[in-house]
Design a protein around this motif. Structure first.
Motif, PDB file in Angstrom:
ATOM      1  N   ASP A 214       0.857  -1.179   0.000  1.00  0.00           N
ATOM      2  CA  ASP A 214       0.000   0.000   0.000  1.00  0.00           C
ATOM      3  C   ASP A 214       0.899   1.238   0.000  1.00  0.00           C
ATOM      4  N   PRO A 215       0.862   2.055  -1.059  1.00  0.00           N
ATOM      5  CA  PRO A 215       1.809   3.181  -1.174  1.00  0.00           C
ATOM      6  C   PRO A 215       1.743   4.161  -0.010  1.00  0.00           C
ATOM      7  N   LYS A 216       0.542   4.467   0.479  1.00  0.00           N
ATOM      8  CA  LYS A 216       0.426   5.435   1.571  1.00  0.00           C
ATOM      9  C   LYS A 216       0.990   4.881   2.877  1.00  0.00           C
ATOM     10  N   VAL A 217       0.721   3.618   3.159  1.00  0.00           N
ATOM     11  CA  VAL A 217       1.257   3.007   4.379  1.00  0.00           C
ATOM     12  C   VAL A 217       2.775   2.887   4.270  1.00  0.00           C
ATOM     13  N   ALA A 218       3.261   2.516   3.084  1.00  0.00           N
ATOM     14  CA  ALA A 218       4.705   2.378   2.879  1.00  0.00           C
ATOM     15  C   ALA A 218       5.414   3.722   3.045  1.00  0.00           C
ATOM     16  N   ALA A 219       4.820   4.786   2.529  1.00  0.00           N
ATOM     17  CA  ALA A 219       5.420   6.113   2.658  1.00  0.00           C
ATOM     18  C   ALA A 219       5.468   6.541   4.117  1.00  0.00           C
ATOM     19  N   SER A 220       4.396   6.257   4.855  1.00  0.00           N
ATOM     20  CA  SER A 220       4.352   6.581   6.270  1.00  0.00           C
ATOM     21  C   SER A 220       5.402   5.780   7.040  1.00  0.00           C
ATOM     22  N   ALA A 221       5.547   4.489   6.696  1.00  0.00           N
ATOM     23  CA  ALA A 221       6.538   3.635   7.351  1.00  0.00           C
ATOM     24  C   ALA A 221       7.954   4.138   7.079  1.00  0.00           C
ATOM     25  N   LEU A 222       8.216   4.552   5.850  1.00  0.00           N
ATOM     26  CA  LEU A 222       9.543   5.058   5.502  1.00  0.00           C
ATOM     27  C   LEU A 222       9.878   6.302   6.317  1.00  0.00           C
ATOM     28  N   ASN A 223       8.908   7.194   6.463  1.00  0.00           N
ATOM     29  CA  ASN A 223       9.145   8.400   7.258  1.00  0.00           C
ATOM     30  C   ASN A 223       9.436   8.059   8.714  1.00  0.00           C
ATOM     31  N   ALA A 224       8.745   7.053   9.229  1.00  0.00           N
ATOM     32  CA  ALA A 224       8.977   6.630  10.615  1.00  0.00           C
ATOM     33  C   ALA A 224      10.357   6.014  10.771  1.00  0.00           C
ATOM     34  N   ILE A 225      10.757   5.178   9.814  1.00  0.00           N
ATOM     35  CA  ILE A 225      12.054   4.504   9.887  1.00  0.00           C
ATOM     36  C   ILE A 225      13.195   5.515   9.781  1.00  0.00           C
ATOM     37  N   LYS A 226      13.006   6.526   8.939  1.00  0.00           N
ATOM     38  CA  LYS A 226      14.055   7.530   8.744  1.00  0.00           C
ATOM     39  C   LYS A 226      14.387   8.275  10.030  1.00  0.00           C
ATOM     40  N   GLU A 227      13.462   8.319  10.956  1.00  0.00           N
ATOM     41  CA  GLU A 227      13.716   8.997  12.216  1.00  0.00           C
ATOM     42  C   GLU A 227      14.663   8.216  13.117  1.00  0.00           C
ATOM     43  N   ARG A 228      14.851   6.924  12.824  1.00  0.00           N
ATOM     44  CA  ARG A 228      15.649   6.069  13.708  1.00  0.00           C
ATOM     45  C   ARG A 228      16.858   5.438  13.032  1.00  0.00           C
ATOM     46  N   VAL A 229      16.809   5.321  11.702  1.00  0.00           N
ATOM     47  CA  VAL A 229      17.853   4.603  10.970  1.00  0.00           C
ATOM     48  C   VAL A 229      18.216   5.400   9.719  1.00  0.00           C
ATOM     49  N   PHE A 230      19.499   5.362   9.332  1.00  0.00           N
ATOM     50  CA  PHE A 230      19.915   5.977   8.072  1.00  0.00           C
ATOM     51  C   PHE A 230      19.575   5.007   6.948  1.00  0.00           C
ATOM     52  N   ILE A 231      18.643   5.403   6.102  1.00  0.00           N
ATOM     53  CA  ILE A 231      18.171   4.528   5.038  1.00  0.00           C
ATOM     54  C   ILE A 231      18.207   5.265   3.713  1.00  0.00           C
ATOM     55  N   VAL A 232      18.658   4.575   2.681  1.00  0.00           N
ATOM     56  CA  VAL A 232      18.676   5.104   1.314  1.00  0.00           C
ATOM     57  C   VAL A 232      17.704   4.241   0.506  1.00  0.00           C
ATOM     58  N   PRO A 233      16.418   4.595   0.503  1.00  0.00           N
ATOM     59  CA  PRO A 233      15.413   3.690  -0.069  1.00  0.00           C
ATOM     60  C   PRO A 233      15.467   3.562  -1.583  1.00  0.00           C
ATOM     61  N   TYR A 234      15.991   4.591  -2.255  1.00  0.00           N
ATOM     62  CA  TYR A 234      16.019   4.559  -3.721  1.00  0.00           C
ATOM     63  C   TYR A 234      17.437   4.754  -4.254  1.00  0.00           C
ATOM     64  N   GLY A 235      18.425   4.418  -3.466  1.00  0.00           N
ATOM     65  CA  GLY A 235      19.808   4.615  -3.874  1.00  0.00           C
ATOM     66  C   GLY A 235      20.243   3.641  -4.967  1.00  0.00           C
ATOM     67  N   ARG A 236      21.238   4.048  -5.748  1.00  0.00           N
ATOM     68  CA  ARG A 236      21.766   3.185  -6.811  1.00  0.00           C
ATOM     69  C   ARG A 236      23.275   3.096  -6.663  1.00  0.00           C
ATOM     70  N   VAL A 237      23.769   1.902  -6.366  1.00  0.00           N
ATOM     71  CA  VAL A 237      25.199   1.687  -6.172  1.00  0.00           C
ATOM     72  C   VAL A 237      25.900   1.686  -7.528  1.00  0.00           C
ATOM     73  N   THR A 238      26.950   2.478  -7.642  1.00  0.00           N
ATOM     74  CA  THR A 238      27.718   2.527  -8.890  1.00  0.00           C
ATOM     75  C   THR A 238      28.990   1.689  -8.815  1.00  0.00           C
ATOM     76  N   THR A 239      29.609   1.663  -7.624  1.00  0.00           N
ATOM     77  CA  THR A 239      30.842   0.889  -7.436  1.00  0.00           C
ATOM     78  C   THR A 239      30.877   0.328  -6.027  1.00  0.00           C
ATOM     79  N   MET A 240      31.326  -0.918  -5.916  1.00  0.00           N
ATOM     80  CA  MET A 240      31.477  -1.545  -4.604  1.00  0.00           C
ATOM     81  C   MET A 240      32.732  -2.417  -4.658  1.00  0.00           C
ATOM     82  N   GLU A 241      33.719  -2.102  -3.831  1.00  0.00           N
ATOM     83  CA  GLU A 241      34.994  -2.806  -3.868  1.00  0.00           C
ATOM     84  C   GLU A 241      35.452  -3.153  -2.466  1.00  0.00           C
TER      85      GLU A 241
END
Length: 476
Positions: A214-241
Protein backbone atom coordinates in the motif's frame (compact mmCIF):
# COMPACT_ATOMS: atom_id res chain seq x y z
CA UNK A 1 23.04 -52.71 0.01
CA UNK A 2 20.59 -51.68 2.72
CA UNK A 3 17.01 -51.01 1.66
CA UNK A 4 14.23 -49.67 3.90
CA UNK A 5 10.54 -49.53 3.04
CA UNK A 6 8.13 -47.24 4.94
CA UNK A 7 4.86 -45.39 4.41
CA UNK A 8 6.20 -41.82 4.48
CA UNK A 9 9.57 -40.10 4.29
CA UNK A 10 10.13 -36.56 5.59
CA UNK A 11 13.21 -34.85 4.12
CA UNK A 12 14.36 -32.07 6.42
CA UNK A 13 14.02 -31.68 10.18
CA UNK A 14 13.47 -27.96 10.55
CA UNK A 15 10.24 -26.35 11.74
CA UNK A 16 8.04 -27.69 8.95
CA UNK A 17 9.77 -31.07 8.77
CA UNK A 18 9.47 -31.85 12.47
CA UNK A 19 5.79 -30.87 12.42
CA UNK A 20 5.21 -33.03 9.33
CA UNK A 21 6.86 -36.00 11.06
CA UNK A 22 4.73 -35.63 14.20
CA UNK A 23 1.52 -35.35 12.19
CA UNK A 24 2.34 -38.28 9.94
CA UNK A 25 3.02 -40.47 12.98
CA UNK A 26 -0.22 -39.29 14.60
CA UNK A 27 -1.99 -40.50 11.46
CA UNK A 28 -0.46 -43.97 11.93
CA UNK A 29 2.04 -43.78 9.07
CA UNK A 30 5.32 -45.67 9.40
CA UNK A 31 7.57 -42.62 8.99
CA UNK A 32 11.27 -41.82 8.66
CA UNK A 33 12.74 -38.31 8.91
CA UNK A 34 16.04 -37.47 7.22
CA UNK A 35 18.21 -34.48 8.10
CA UNK A 36 21.57 -33.66 6.52
CA UNK A 37 22.60 -31.29 9.32
CA UNK A 38 23.74 -29.29 11.05
CA UNK A 39 20.74 -29.64 13.35
CA UNK A 40 18.70 -26.53 14.01
CA UNK A 41 15.90 -24.68 12.20
CA UNK A 42 16.55 -21.27 10.67
CA UNK A 43 14.34 -19.62 13.29
CA UNK A 44 16.85 -20.58 15.99
CA UNK A 45 20.16 -20.49 14.12
CA UNK A 46 19.82 -17.19 12.27
CA UNK A 47 16.17 -16.10 12.34
CA UNK A 48 13.71 -14.77 14.87
CA UNK A 49 15.40 -16.10 18.03
CA UNK A 50 18.83 -14.39 17.68
CA UNK A 51 17.17 -11.40 16.04
CA UNK A 52 14.81 -10.89 18.97
CA UNK A 53 17.68 -11.34 21.43
CA UNK A 54 19.56 -8.61 19.57
CA UNK A 55 16.37 -6.52 19.59
CA UNK A 56 16.10 -6.74 23.37
CA UNK A 57 19.75 -5.84 23.83
CA UNK A 58 19.38 -2.91 21.46
CA UNK A 59 16.40 -1.67 23.45
CA UNK A 60 18.43 -1.64 26.64
CA UNK A 61 21.60 -0.25 25.13
CA UNK A 62 22.07 3.49 24.58
CA UNK A 63 24.82 5.71 23.22
CA UNK A 64 25.16 7.28 26.67
CA UNK A 65 25.82 4.05 28.54
CA UNK A 66 28.12 1.35 27.22
CA UNK A 67 27.45 -1.31 29.91
CA UNK A 68 24.06 -2.98 29.94
CA UNK A 69 22.21 -5.65 31.89
CA UNK A 70 22.82 -9.24 30.86
CA UNK A 71 19.93 -11.08 29.22
CA UNK A 72 18.94 -14.47 30.60
CA UNK A 73 16.12 -16.85 29.77
CA UNK A 74 14.51 -15.83 33.06
CA UNK A 75 14.78 -12.07 32.74
CA UNK A 76 17.51 -9.53 33.43
CA UNK A 77 20.37 -10.15 35.82
CA UNK A 78 21.41 -7.05 37.75
CA UNK A 79 24.63 -8.49 39.12
CA UNK A 80 26.39 -8.54 35.74
CA UNK A 81 27.13 -5.98 33.09
CA UNK A 82 27.55 -6.72 29.41
CA UNK A 83 30.08 -4.76 27.41
CA UNK A 84 29.43 -3.94 23.76
CA UNK A 85 32.18 -6.31 22.65
CA UNK A 86 30.38 -9.20 24.36
CA UNK A 87 26.96 -8.71 22.79
CA UNK A 88 27.17 -11.30 19.99
CA UNK A 89 28.71 -13.84 22.34
CA UNK A 90 25.80 -13.31 24.71
CA UNK A 91 23.34 -13.80 21.82
CA UNK A 92 25.03 -17.09 20.95
CA UNK A 93 24.90 -18.27 24.55
CA UNK A 94 21.21 -17.48 24.86
CA UNK A 95 20.49 -19.02 21.47
CA UNK A 96 22.21 -22.22 22.55
CA UNK A 97 19.52 -22.92 25.14
CA UNK A 98 16.83 -22.86 22.44
CA UNK A 99 18.97 -25.00 20.12
CA UNK A 100 19.64 -27.57 22.85
CA UNK A 101 15.91 -27.91 23.42
CA UNK A 102 15.34 -28.52 19.70
CA UNK A 103 18.16 -31.10 19.49
CA UNK A 104 16.76 -32.89 22.53
CA UNK A 105 13.37 -33.08 20.80
CA UNK A 106 14.94 -34.44 17.60
CA UNK A 107 16.68 -37.23 19.48
CA UNK A 108 13.47 -38.31 21.18
CA UNK A 109 12.50 -39.70 17.76
CA UNK A 110 13.21 -43.45 17.77
CA UNK A 111 16.64 -44.22 16.34
CA UNK A 112 15.30 -46.37 13.51
CA UNK A 113 12.98 -43.50 12.45
CA UNK A 114 15.64 -40.80 12.01
CA UNK A 115 18.60 -40.68 9.66
CA UNK A 116 21.40 -38.09 9.53
CA UNK A 117 22.53 -37.72 5.94
CA UNK A 118 21.87 -36.05 2.59
CA UNK A 119 18.90 -37.55 0.75
CA UNK A 120 18.31 -37.43 -3.01
CA UNK A 121 15.72 -39.02 -5.29
CA UNK A 122 16.68 -41.91 -7.54
CA UNK A 123 13.09 -42.39 -8.75
CA UNK A 124 9.65 -41.00 -7.75
CA UNK A 125 9.28 -43.54 -4.93
CA UNK A 126 12.87 -43.93 -3.71
CA UNK A 127 15.58 -41.80 -2.12
CA UNK A 128 19.20 -42.67 -1.41
CA UNK A 129 21.48 -41.36 1.33
CA UNK A 130 24.65 -39.83 -0.05
CA UNK A 131 27.87 -41.60 0.88
CA UNK A 132 26.08 -44.75 2.09
CA UNK A 133 24.55 -47.88 0.58
CA UNK A 134 21.11 -47.03 2.04
CA UNK A 135 17.99 -46.52 -0.07
CA UNK A 136 14.49 -45.83 1.24
CA UNK A 137 11.23 -46.36 -0.63
CA UNK A 138 7.87 -44.92 0.41
CA UNK A 139 4.41 -44.30 -0.94
CA UNK A 140 4.62 -40.58 -0.04
CA UNK A 141 7.21 -37.91 0.74
CA UNK A 142 7.36 -34.45 2.32
CA UNK A 143 10.15 -32.11 1.23
CA UNK A 144 10.91 -29.62 4.01
CA UNK A 145 14.55 -28.74 3.46
CA UNK A 146 14.16 -25.04 4.27
CA UNK A 147 15.86 -22.14 2.53
CA UNK A 148 19.14 -20.22 2.41
CA UNK A 149 20.01 -16.54 1.95
CA UNK A 150 20.12 -15.34 -1.63
CA UNK A 151 23.36 -13.54 -2.43
CA UNK A 152 23.35 -11.92 -5.91
CA UNK A 153 26.44 -12.33 -8.09
CA UNK A 154 27.50 -8.68 -7.72
CA UNK A 155 27.88 -9.25 -3.97
CA UNK A 156 29.64 -12.60 -4.21
CA UNK A 157 32.67 -11.09 -5.96
CA UNK A 158 33.40 -8.83 -2.98
CA UNK A 159 34.58 -11.75 -0.87
CA UNK A 160 34.45 -12.42 2.85
CA UNK A 161 33.34 -8.88 3.70
CA UNK A 162 29.86 -9.76 2.41
CA UNK A 163 27.84 -11.57 5.05
CA UNK A 164 24.30 -12.82 5.60
CA UNK A 165 22.14 -12.58 8.71
CA UNK A 166 23.43 -15.98 9.83
CA UNK A 167 27.05 -14.86 9.42
CA UNK A 168 26.38 -11.72 11.47
CA UNK A 169 25.54 -13.71 14.57
CA UNK A 170 28.77 -15.71 14.22
CA UNK A 171 31.10 -12.69 14.12
CA UNK A 172 33.53 -12.41 17.01
CA UNK A 173 32.10 -9.00 17.91
CA UNK A 174 29.83 -6.34 16.49
CA UNK A 175 31.39 -4.41 13.61
CA UNK A 176 31.96 -0.68 13.86
CA UNK A 177 30.02 -0.06 10.64
CA UNK A 178 27.84 -1.99 8.21
CA UNK A 179 25.81 -1.50 5.03
CA UNK A 180 22.65 -3.57 4.76
CA UNK A 181 21.17 -4.29 1.34
CA UNK A 182 17.48 -5.14 1.47
CA UNK A 183 14.48 -3.45 3.06
CA UNK A 184 12.43 -6.53 3.86
CA UNK A 185 11.83 -7.63 7.43
CA UNK A 186 15.39 -8.88 7.98
CA UNK A 187 17.08 -5.76 6.61
CA UNK A 188 14.86 -3.29 8.47
CA UNK A 189 14.96 -5.14 11.79
CA UNK A 190 18.71 -5.69 11.85
CA UNK A 191 19.31 -2.14 10.63
CA UNK A 192 17.38 -0.71 13.54
CA UNK A 193 18.80 -3.09 16.17
CA UNK A 194 22.41 -2.50 15.09
CA UNK A 195 21.90 1.26 15.01
CA UNK A 196 20.68 1.10 18.62
CA UNK A 197 23.84 -0.81 19.49
CA UNK A 198 25.98 2.05 18.12
CA UNK A 199 26.95 0.27 14.90
CA UNK A 200 27.15 2.88 12.13
CA UNK A 201 24.49 1.45 9.83
CA UNK A 202 23.07 2.36 6.44
CA UNK A 203 20.26 0.44 4.72
CA UNK A 204 19.99 0.37 0.92
CA UNK A 205 16.68 -0.45 -0.74
CA UNK A 206 14.91 -0.44 -4.08
CA UNK A 207 11.79 1.41 -3.01
CA UNK A 208 9.91 -1.28 -1.11
CA UNK A 209 9.49 -1.11 2.66
CA UNK A 210 8.97 -4.34 4.59
CA UNK A 211 6.34 -6.33 2.73
CA UNK A 212 4.00 -3.36 2.37
CA UNK A 213 2.26 -2.90 -0.98
CA UNK A 214 0.00 0.00 0.00
CA UNK A 215 1.81 3.18 -1.17
CA UNK A 216 0.43 5.43 1.57
CA UNK A 217 1.26 3.01 4.38
CA UNK A 218 4.71 2.38 2.88
CA UNK A 219 5.42 6.11 2.66
CA UNK A 220 4.35 6.58 6.27
CA UNK A 221 6.54 3.64 7.35
CA UNK A 222 9.54 5.06 5.50
CA UNK A 223 9.15 8.40 7.26
CA UNK A 224 8.98 6.63 10.62
CA UNK A 225 12.05 4.50 9.89
CA UNK A 226 14.06 7.53 8.74
CA UNK A 227 13.72 9.00 12.22
CA UNK A 228 15.65 6.07 13.71
CA UNK A 229 17.85 4.60 10.97
CA UNK A 230 19.91 5.98 8.07
CA UNK A 231 18.17 4.53 5.04
CA UNK A 232 18.68 5.10 1.31
CA UNK A 233 15.41 3.69 -0.07
CA UNK A 234 16.02 4.56 -3.72
CA UNK A 235 19.81 4.61 -3.87
CA UNK A 236 21.77 3.18 -6.81
CA UNK A 237 25.20 1.69 -6.17
CA UNK A 238 27.72 2.53 -8.89
CA UNK A 239 30.84 0.89 -7.44
CA UNK A 240 31.48 -1.54 -4.60
CA UNK A 241 34.99 -2.81 -3.87
CA UNK A 242 36.70 -4.70 -1.07
CA UNK A 243 39.85 -3.34 0.50
CA UNK A 244 41.99 -5.21 3.04
CA UNK A 245 39.63 -4.71 5.94
CA UNK A 246 36.55 -2.92 4.60
CA UNK A 247 34.20 -2.33 1.68
CA UNK A 248 34.08 0.94 -0.26
CA UNK A 249 30.70 1.88 -1.75
CA UNK A 250 29.92 4.67 -4.20
CA UNK A 251 26.24 5.33 -4.77
CA UNK A 252 23.76 7.85 -6.12
CA UNK A 253 21.13 9.01 -3.66
CA UNK A 254 17.52 10.02 -4.46
CA UNK A 255 18.72 13.35 -5.87
CA UNK A 256 21.38 11.66 -8.07
CA UNK A 257 24.12 13.09 -5.85
CA UNK A 258 27.15 10.78 -5.75
CA UNK A 259 28.01 9.63 -2.24
CA UNK A 260 30.90 7.69 -0.74
CA UNK A 261 30.76 5.17 2.08
CA UNK A 262 33.30 2.90 3.76
CA UNK A 263 32.08 0.09 6.02
CA UNK A 264 33.48 -2.96 7.77
CA UNK A 265 30.90 -5.34 6.28
CA UNK A 266 28.10 -5.54 3.74
CA UNK A 267 25.11 -7.57 4.92
CA UNK A 268 23.04 -9.05 2.12
CA UNK A 269 19.37 -9.28 3.09
CA UNK A 270 17.93 -9.61 -0.41
CA UNK A 271 15.74 -12.65 0.21
CA UNK A 272 15.98 -16.42 0.54
CA UNK A 273 15.82 -19.33 -1.90
CA UNK A 274 14.66 -22.93 -1.28
CA UNK A 275 17.27 -25.63 -0.53
CA UNK A 276 16.50 -27.92 -3.47
CA UNK A 277 19.77 -28.12 -5.40
CA UNK A 278 20.95 -31.53 -4.19
CA UNK A 279 17.63 -33.41 -4.13
CA UNK A 280 17.68 -34.37 -7.84
CA UNK A 281 14.00 -33.45 -8.15
CA UNK A 282 14.08 -33.98 -11.90
CA UNK A 283 14.69 -37.70 -11.23
CA UNK A 284 11.42 -37.77 -9.29
CA UNK A 285 9.63 -35.99 -12.14
CA UNK A 286 8.95 -32.80 -10.15
CA UNK A 287 8.40 -29.74 -12.32
CA UNK A 288 10.41 -26.62 -11.57
CA UNK A 289 9.61 -23.04 -12.56
CA UNK A 290 11.97 -20.53 -14.17
CA UNK A 291 13.43 -19.70 -10.75
CA UNK A 292 14.27 -23.37 -10.13
CA UNK A 293 11.50 -23.66 -7.54
CA UNK A 294 9.21 -26.66 -7.25
CA UNK A 295 5.56 -26.31 -8.24
CA UNK A 296 3.31 -26.34 -5.15
CA UNK A 297 -0.47 -26.59 -4.88
CA UNK A 298 -1.32 -23.90 -2.29
CA UNK A 299 -4.20 -25.95 -0.81
CA UNK A 300 -2.87 -29.51 -0.68
CA UNK A 301 0.88 -28.71 -0.78
CA UNK A 302 1.37 -31.32 -3.49
CA UNK A 303 4.14 -30.90 -6.02
CA UNK A 304 3.57 -31.82 -9.67
CA UNK A 305 4.09 -35.43 -8.51
CA UNK A 306 0.93 -36.03 -6.41
CA UNK A 307 2.47 -38.26 -3.72
CA UNK A 308 5.34 -35.82 -3.06
CA UNK A 309 4.44 -32.85 -0.84
CA UNK A 310 6.39 -29.73 0.08
CA UNK A 311 6.19 -27.44 3.11
CA UNK A 312 7.75 -24.44 4.85
CA UNK A 313 10.44 -22.24 3.34
CA UNK A 314 11.03 -24.85 0.64
CA UNK A 315 7.81 -23.84 -1.10
CA UNK A 316 7.87 -21.23 -3.85
CA UNK A 317 5.76 -18.85 -1.76
CA UNK A 318 7.58 -15.61 -0.92
CA UNK A 319 5.25 -15.07 2.04
CA UNK A 320 6.55 -17.69 4.43
CA UNK A 321 7.26 -17.51 8.16
CA UNK A 322 7.54 -19.83 11.14
CA UNK A 323 3.81 -19.79 11.84
CA UNK A 324 3.06 -20.77 8.25
CA UNK A 325 5.81 -23.40 8.25
CA UNK A 326 4.22 -25.09 11.28
CA UNK A 327 0.80 -25.08 9.67
CA UNK A 328 2.09 -26.31 6.32
CA UNK A 329 4.11 -29.04 8.04
CA UNK A 330 0.96 -30.24 9.75
CA UNK A 331 -1.02 -30.30 6.50
CA UNK A 332 1.73 -31.88 4.42
CA UNK A 333 2.35 -34.54 7.08
CA UNK A 334 -1.34 -35.41 7.34
CA UNK A 335 -1.86 -35.55 3.60
CA UNK A 336 1.28 -37.62 3.05
CA UNK A 337 0.19 -40.08 5.76
CA UNK A 338 -3.31 -40.52 4.36
CA UNK A 339 -2.49 -40.21 0.65
CA UNK A 340 -4.35 -40.53 -1.72
CA UNK A 341 -7.06 -39.20 0.63
CA UNK A 342 -6.58 -35.43 1.00
CA UNK A 343 -8.85 -33.98 3.63
CA UNK A 344 -6.68 -31.04 4.72
CA UNK A 345 -6.50 -27.67 2.99
CA UNK A 346 -4.08 -24.82 3.51
CA UNK A 347 -6.41 -21.85 3.98
CA UNK A 348 -4.94 -19.92 6.91
CA UNK A 349 -4.83 -16.11 6.58
CA UNK A 350 -1.43 -14.67 5.79
CA UNK A 351 0.38 -12.75 8.51
CA UNK A 352 3.66 -10.87 8.26
CA UNK A 353 5.15 -8.81 11.10
CA UNK A 354 8.28 -6.67 10.94
CA UNK A 355 9.50 -5.90 14.47
CA UNK A 356 10.69 -2.37 13.90
CA UNK A 357 9.63 0.66 15.93
CA UNK A 358 6.87 1.27 15.01
CA UNK A 359 6.00 -2.23 13.84
CA UNK A 360 4.95 -3.01 10.26
CA UNK A 361 2.36 -5.68 9.47
CA UNK A 362 0.53 -7.19 6.52
CA UNK A 363 -2.37 -9.44 7.50
CA UNK A 364 -4.69 -11.30 5.15
CA UNK A 365 -4.77 -9.97 1.60
CA UNK A 366 -2.28 -7.21 0.85
CA UNK A 367 -3.32 -4.02 -0.90
CA UNK A 368 -1.84 -5.32 -4.17
CA UNK A 369 -3.81 -8.57 -3.86
CA UNK A 370 -7.00 -6.65 -3.10
CA UNK A 371 -6.40 -4.55 -6.22
CA UNK A 372 -5.85 -7.66 -8.35
CA UNK A 373 -9.08 -9.07 -6.95
CA UNK A 374 -10.87 -5.84 -7.90
CA UNK A 375 -9.76 -6.25 -11.51
CA UNK A 376 -11.94 -9.37 -11.70
CA UNK A 377 -15.00 -7.42 -10.53
CA UNK A 378 -14.72 -7.76 -6.74
CA UNK A 379 -14.65 -4.12 -5.64
CA UNK A 380 -13.35 -3.12 -2.23
CA UNK A 381 -13.59 -0.37 0.38
CA UNK A 382 -10.60 1.07 2.26
CA UNK A 383 -10.74 2.39 5.83
CA UNK A 384 -7.93 4.57 7.19
CA UNK A 385 -6.71 5.96 10.50
CA UNK A 386 -3.53 7.81 11.47
CA UNK A 387 -1.21 7.93 14.45
CA UNK A 388 -1.56 11.71 14.28
CA UNK A 389 -5.18 11.34 15.47
CA UNK A 390 -4.49 8.71 18.13
CA UNK A 391 -3.90 9.86 21.70
CA UNK A 392 -1.54 7.05 22.70
CA UNK A 393 0.59 7.43 19.57
CA UNK A 394 0.89 11.18 20.06
CA UNK A 395 1.83 10.78 23.73
CA UNK A 396 4.52 8.23 22.81
CA UNK A 397 5.91 10.54 20.14
CA UNK A 398 4.95 8.63 16.99
CA UNK A 399 4.56 11.22 14.26
CA UNK A 400 4.16 8.78 11.38
CA UNK A 401 1.93 5.74 11.00
CA UNK A 402 -1.21 4.54 9.26
CA UNK A 403 -3.77 1.76 9.55
CA UNK A 404 -5.44 0.65 6.30
CA UNK A 405 -8.14 -2.02 6.36
CA UNK A 406 -9.80 -3.52 3.27
CA UNK A 407 -13.36 -4.83 2.95
CA UNK A 408 -15.28 -6.47 0.13
CA UNK A 409 -17.74 -3.85 -1.10
CA UNK A 410 -20.58 -6.26 -1.78
CA UNK A 411 -20.39 -8.52 1.31
CA UNK A 412 -18.56 -6.14 3.69
CA UNK A 413 -16.30 -9.09 4.55
CA UNK A 414 -12.89 -8.13 5.95
CA UNK A 415 -10.16 -8.93 3.41
CA UNK A 416 -6.95 -7.75 5.03
CA UNK A 417 -4.93 -4.88 6.46
CA UNK A 418 -1.58 -3.12 6.12
CA UNK A 419 -0.38 -1.27 9.21
CA UNK A 420 2.54 0.83 10.38
CA UNK A 421 1.88 1.87 13.97
CA UNK A 422 2.87 1.29 17.60
CA UNK A 423 1.44 -2.06 18.77
CA UNK A 424 0.82 -3.08 15.16
CA UNK A 425 1.79 -6.64 16.16
CA UNK A 426 -1.21 -6.88 18.48
CA UNK A 427 -3.48 -5.19 15.94
CA UNK A 428 -2.38 -7.79 13.40
CA UNK A 429 -3.34 -10.58 15.80
CA UNK A 430 -6.81 -9.06 16.13
CA UNK A 431 -7.16 -8.73 12.34
CA UNK A 432 -5.97 -12.33 11.94
CA UNK A 433 -8.70 -13.56 14.28
CA UNK A 434 -11.33 -11.52 12.46
CA UNK A 435 -10.21 -12.96 9.12
CA UNK A 436 -10.17 -16.50 10.49
CA UNK A 437 -13.73 -16.05 11.76
CA UNK A 438 -14.82 -14.38 8.51
CA UNK A 439 -16.08 -11.26 10.23
CA UNK A 440 -17.74 -8.38 8.40
CA UNK A 441 -17.59 -4.65 8.99
CA UNK A 442 -20.85 -4.80 10.96
CA UNK A 443 -19.24 -7.37 13.27
CA UNK A 444 -16.16 -5.21 13.79
CA UNK A 445 -17.76 -1.79 14.09
CA UNK A 446 -19.16 -2.76 17.48
CA UNK A 447 -15.75 -3.24 19.13
CA UNK A 448 -14.90 -0.52 21.62
CA UNK A 449 -11.24 -0.48 22.59
CA UNK A 450 -9.94 1.02 25.80
CA UNK A 451 -9.06 4.73 25.82
CA UNK A 452 -6.35 5.76 25.48
CA UNK A 453 -4.83 2.93 23.44
CA UNK A 454 -3.31 2.45 19.99
CA UNK A 455 -6.08 -0.07 19.32
CA UNK A 456 -8.50 2.82 18.90
CA UNK A 457 -6.88 3.24 15.47
CA UNK A 458 -8.68 0.06 14.41
CA UNK A 459 -12.03 1.49 15.51
CA UNK A 460 -11.32 4.69 13.59
CA UNK A 461 -10.36 2.74 10.47
CA UNK A 462 -13.54 0.64 10.69
CA UNK A 463 -15.65 3.78 11.10
CA UNK A 464 -13.91 5.37 8.13
CA UNK A 465 -14.73 2.30 6.02
CA UNK A 466 -18.36 2.48 7.17
CA UNK A 467 -18.60 6.09 5.95
CA UNK A 468 -17.35 4.97 2.53
CA UNK A 469 -19.97 2.23 2.36
CA UNK A 470 -22.72 4.73 3.17
CA UNK A 471 -21.37 7.22 0.65
CA UNK A 472 -21.02 4.75 -2.21
CA UNK A 473 -24.17 2.75 -1.52
CA UNK A 474 -24.80 -0.86 -2.60
CA UNK A 475 -22.99 -2.40 -5.56
CA UNK A 476 -25.08 -2.13 -8.71
Amino acid sequence: MRHISVDTVIIGAGTAGMQAYKTAVENNADTIIIEQGPLGPTSITSGCVPSQLLHEMGRQFSSNSTPMLTMTLYGKSADKQLERSEILNSVRNEKRAFLDQYIKEFYTIPEDCRIMGKAFFIDPYTVAIEGTDTTISARSFVIATGSKPYVPAEFQRIGDRVITSGDLFELKELPQSIAIFGTGSIGLELGEYLTRLNVKTVIFGKGEIGHLTDPKVAASALNAIKERVFIVPYGRVTTMEQTDDSVVIYYLDETDHECYLKVDYVLCATGRIPNLDDLQLETAGIQLNSLNQAYCDEETLQTSVPHIFIAGDTTSSARSNLQKALYQGKIAGANAATYPRLYQTCNMPHQDITFTDPEITVTGLSFEEVKQRARTGHKFILGESSTADNTTSVIKGYRHGLVHVYFDRETQLLLGAEICAPYAQQMSQFIYGALYNRQTLDDLIGYNFYHPSAFEMLTEAFEDAKKSFKLLGPVA
